[in-house]
Design a protein around this motif. Sequence first.
Motif, short mmCIF file in Angstrom:
data_model
loop_
_atom_site.label_atom_id
_atom_site.label_comp_id
_atom_site.label_asym_id
_atom_site.label_seq_id
_atom_site.Cartn_x
_atom_site.Cartn_y
_atom_site.Cartn_z
N PRO A 145 1.16 -1.85 11.56
CA PRO A 145 -0.01 -1.36 10.79
C PRO A 145 0.23 -0.02 10.12
O PRO A 145 -0.25 0.21 9.01
CB PRO A 145 -1.10 -1.28 11.86
CG PRO A 145 -0.72 -2.32 12.87
CD PRO A 145 0.78 -2.31 12.91
N ASP A 146 0.97 0.88 10.79
CA ASP A 146 1.25 2.18 10.18
C ASP A 146 2.14 2.03 8.95
O ASP A 146 1.92 2.70 7.93
CB ASP A 146 1.91 3.11 11.20
CG ASP A 146 0.95 3.54 12.29
OD1 ASP A 146 -0.26 3.49 12.05
OD2 ASP A 146 1.43 3.92 13.39
N GLN A 147 3.16 1.18 9.03
CA GLN A 147 4.04 0.96 7.89
C GLN A 147 3.29 0.31 6.74
O GLN A 147 3.49 0.66 5.58
CB GLN A 147 5.23 0.08 8.31
CG GLN A 147 6.18 0.76 9.27
CD GLN A 147 7.25 -0.18 9.79
OE1 GLN A 147 7.04 -1.40 9.87
NE2 GLN A 147 8.41 0.36 10.14
N LEU A 148 2.41 -0.63 7.06
CA LEU A 148 1.62 -1.29 6.02
C LEU A 148 0.60 -0.32 5.43
O LEU A 148 0.34 -0.34 4.21
CB LEU A 148 0.91 -2.51 6.62
CG LEU A 148 0.27 -3.49 5.64
CD1 LEU A 148 1.29 -4.01 4.64
CD2 LEU A 148 -0.37 -4.64 6.39
N SER A 149 0.06 0.54 6.26
CA SER A 149 -0.92 1.52 5.77
C SER A 149 -0.30 2.49 4.77
O SER A 149 -0.98 2.95 3.84
CB SER A 149 -1.53 2.28 6.95
OG SER A 149 -2.42 3.27 6.50
N SER A 150 0.99 2.83 4.97
CA SER A 150 1.65 3.76 4.05
C SER A 150 1.82 3.17 2.65
O SER A 150 2.01 3.90 1.69
CB SER A 150 3.01 4.16 4.61
OG SER A 150 3.87 3.03 4.69
N LYS A 151 1.73 1.86 2.54
CA LYS A 151 1.86 1.20 1.23
C LYS A 151 0.51 1.06 0.52
O LYS A 151 0.47 0.75 -0.67
CB LYS A 151 2.47 -0.20 1.40
CG LYS A 151 3.89 -0.22 1.95
CD LYS A 151 4.35 -1.64 2.19
CE LYS A 151 5.78 -1.69 2.71
NZ LYS A 151 6.75 -1.31 1.66
N ILE A 152 -0.57 1.27 1.25
CA ILE A 152 -1.92 0.98 0.72
C ILE A 152 -2.66 2.28 0.46
O ILE A 152 -2.65 3.20 1.28
CB ILE A 152 -2.71 0.10 1.70
CG1 ILE A 152 -1.97 -1.22 1.95
CG2 ILE A 152 -4.10 -0.19 1.16
CD1 ILE A 152 -2.61 -2.09 3.00
N THR A 153 -3.34 2.31 -0.68
CA THR A 153 -4.23 3.42 -1.01
C THR A 153 -5.61 2.85 -1.32
O THR A 153 -5.74 1.95 -2.16
CB THR A 153 -3.73 4.21 -2.22
OG1 THR A 153 -2.42 4.71 -1.95
CG2 THR A 153 -4.65 5.37 -2.54
N VAL A 154 -6.61 3.36 -0.62
CA VAL A 154 -7.98 2.88 -0.82
C VAL A 154 -8.80 4.03 -1.38
O VAL A 154 -8.83 5.12 -0.82
CB VAL A 154 -8.61 2.37 0.50
CG1 VAL A 154 -10.03 1.89 0.26
CG2 VAL A 154 -7.75 1.26 1.09
N ALA A 155 -9.47 3.78 -2.49
CA ALA A 155 -10.29 4.81 -3.13
C ALA A 155 -11.48 4.14 -3.79
O ALA A 155 -11.41 2.98 -4.23
CB ALA A 155 -9.48 5.60 -4.16
N SER A 156 -12.57 4.88 -3.88
CA SER A 156 -13.79 4.36 -4.51
C SER A 156 -14.01 5.03 -5.84
O SER A 156 -13.66 6.20 -6.03
CB SER A 156 -14.99 4.59 -3.59
OG SER A 156 -15.13 5.97 -3.30
N GLU A 157 -14.56 4.27 -6.77
CA GLU A 157 -14.94 4.84 -8.05
C GLU A 157 -16.06 5.85 -7.86
O GLU A 157 -16.90 5.70 -6.97
CB GLU A 157 -15.40 3.74 -9.01
CG GLU A 157 -14.33 2.73 -9.38
CD GLU A 157 -13.25 3.32 -10.24
OE1 GLU A 157 -13.49 4.39 -10.85
OE2 GLU A 157 -12.16 2.74 -10.31
N GLN A 158 -16.07 6.88 -8.67
CA GLN A 158 -17.05 7.95 -8.51
C GLN A 158 -18.47 7.43 -8.68
O GLN A 158 -18.79 6.76 -9.65
CB GLN A 158 -16.77 9.07 -9.52
CG GLN A 158 -17.65 10.29 -9.33
CD GLN A 158 -17.28 11.40 -10.28
OE1 GLN A 158 -16.44 11.22 -11.15
NE2 GLN A 158 -17.90 12.56 -10.12
N ASP A 159 -19.32 7.74 -7.66
CA ASP A 159 -20.74 7.38 -7.68
C ASP A 159 -20.93 5.88 -7.91
O ASP A 159 -21.81 5.44 -8.68
CB ASP A 159 -21.50 8.16 -8.77
CG ASP A 159 -21.48 9.65 -8.51
OD1 ASP A 159 -21.40 10.05 -7.33
OD2 ASP A 159 -21.52 10.43 -9.48
N SER A 160 -20.12 5.07 -7.27
CA SER A 160 -20.27 3.63 -7.39
C SER A 160 -19.91 2.98 -6.06
O SER A 160 -19.34 3.61 -5.17
CB SER A 160 -19.38 3.06 -8.49
OG SER A 160 -18.02 3.07 -8.11
#
Length: 249
Positions: free
Chosen positions: A100-115
């Motif tokens: 999970p740590d290795q897979l997490s380093s490949k993933i970026t999660v972000a939300s659009e502003q005010d959405s």
Amino acid sequence: MEETISLKELAETLKKRLKLIVLITIAAALISGIISYFVITPIYQASTQLLVNQAKNEQQMYNPAEVQTNLQLISTYNVIMKSPAILEKVANNLDLDLTPDQLSSKITVASEQDSQVVNITVQDESAGIAADIANETARVFQAEIVKIMNVDNVSILAPAEVGENPSPVKPQPLLNIAIAMVVGLMAGVGLAFLLEYLDNTIKSEQDVEKLLGLPVLGGVTTIDASGGKPGAKPSNSKKTAVRGETVGS
């Protein structure tokens, strides 16, 4: 007056070491190009979008307070997406030999502003695997968030897709070469001034005046003892001088 002389000396130093500066700049660009094209492994990127919301009945009116609550929960959703509870299932479903740590380093999660739209971005050496990880993470999150937070209205807006000729997001060879040229140019200029500073040899009358602080009254030119004959050897000139001294004595 001193400022003009100083600038002139700087220009003369750069002119004298121009070949060195150009050579270092070209060498830096070549090394950067070779590393960017042949050494660094290309990294591809794939992204998918999710809409996270609470379920609503058809008769329920639009509630701004509920939307604001969902916006505040987006950061919690982002953490859950990269948690072992989600990523372990993603790795198992895709048969990935990753923790999970290795897979997490490949993933970026972000939300659009005010959405309430969440972007899942994955980077991997394979464009296909990057797209599979992004899509599988979205599907697992869509299924598991119902159990974790009782959120039953997660929609996948745009699944990740792989184009016919995907382009890597890094390295960027042209940008790396441009940066290397600038760095090489700066290094070449710095080395040129360093060599000039360390060079304490006397090459001209001006150097004598600077070193001794005395005016130059005259100079001795190079005298050809062979009488100006173009093919004369230095050894013959020495013999002639010795003979002259002998006769005179």
